[in-house]
Design an enzyme around this catalytic site. Sequence first.
Site, mmCIF file in Angstrom:
data_model
loop_
_atom_site.group_PDB
_atom_site.id
_atom_site.type_symbol
_atom_site.label_atom_id
_atom_site.label_comp_id
_atom_site.label_asym_id
_atom_site.label_seq_id
_atom_site.Cartn_x
_atom_site.Cartn_y
_atom_site.Cartn_z
ATOM 1 C CG HIS A 74 -0.287 -0.196 2.524
ATOM 2 N ND1 HIS A 74 0.119 -1.444 2.964
ATOM 3 C CD2 HIS A 74 0.072 0.677 3.502
ATOM 4 C CE1 HIS A 74 0.681 -1.334 4.142
ATOM 5 N NE2 HIS A 74 0.676 -0.038 4.494
ATOM 6 C CG HIS A 119 1.105 5.277 3.910
ATOM 7 N ND1 HIS A 119 0.235 5.242 4.973
ATOM 8 C CD2 HIS A 119 1.811 4.113 3.978
ATOM 9 C CE1 HIS A 119 0.414 4.119 5.670
ATOM 10 N NE2 HIS A 119 1.373 3.420 5.073
#
Length: 143
Positions: free
Chosen positions: A100, A102
């Site tokens: 992921h 950010h």
Amino acid sequence: MADDCIFCAIVAGDIPARTVHETDDILAFLDANPLAPGHTLVIPKAHHRHVGDLPADLSSAVFDAVADLTPRVQAAVDADAANVGLNDGEAAGQEVPHVHAHIVPRFEGDGGAPIHAVAGERPDLSDAELDGIAADITAELDG
Ligand code: AMP
Ligand code: ZN
């Protein structure tokens, strides 16, 4: 989909998320414990733990989404800037083992720090050591 992966559960719709963008391959949603208003996570829908595990088309799709979303997220929350980054591996602070990125909106005077603040004490490397490290990385890439 990986068992016990919270982001796979979000992709599957088994747990809720504040989705802001979705394609066949990518999901972007608000971080549940945001560092700033608009803190957004961009993930591949397929489960991969490390950024280096991503097939090329998927890593391109992730970065394309990050590039597309970053200025739009900033605009939506009236931010002045953003930090973009990934924690890749436990020692780097990765808690959710599903890649992921950010996007953290930043505001003038918000008291935060640049991404340089994430590492530990800065090493004092000589020119020879830097040359050696560059050679090691090049050898890794050629190997
Ligand atoms: P990392 O330390 O890079 O693995 O970051 C994981 C991030 O996922 C943290 O910023 C958490 O706040 C966020 N997070 C954990 N669970 C959820 C969830 N269910 N929905 C949205 N964000 C989450
Ligand atoms: Zn997963």
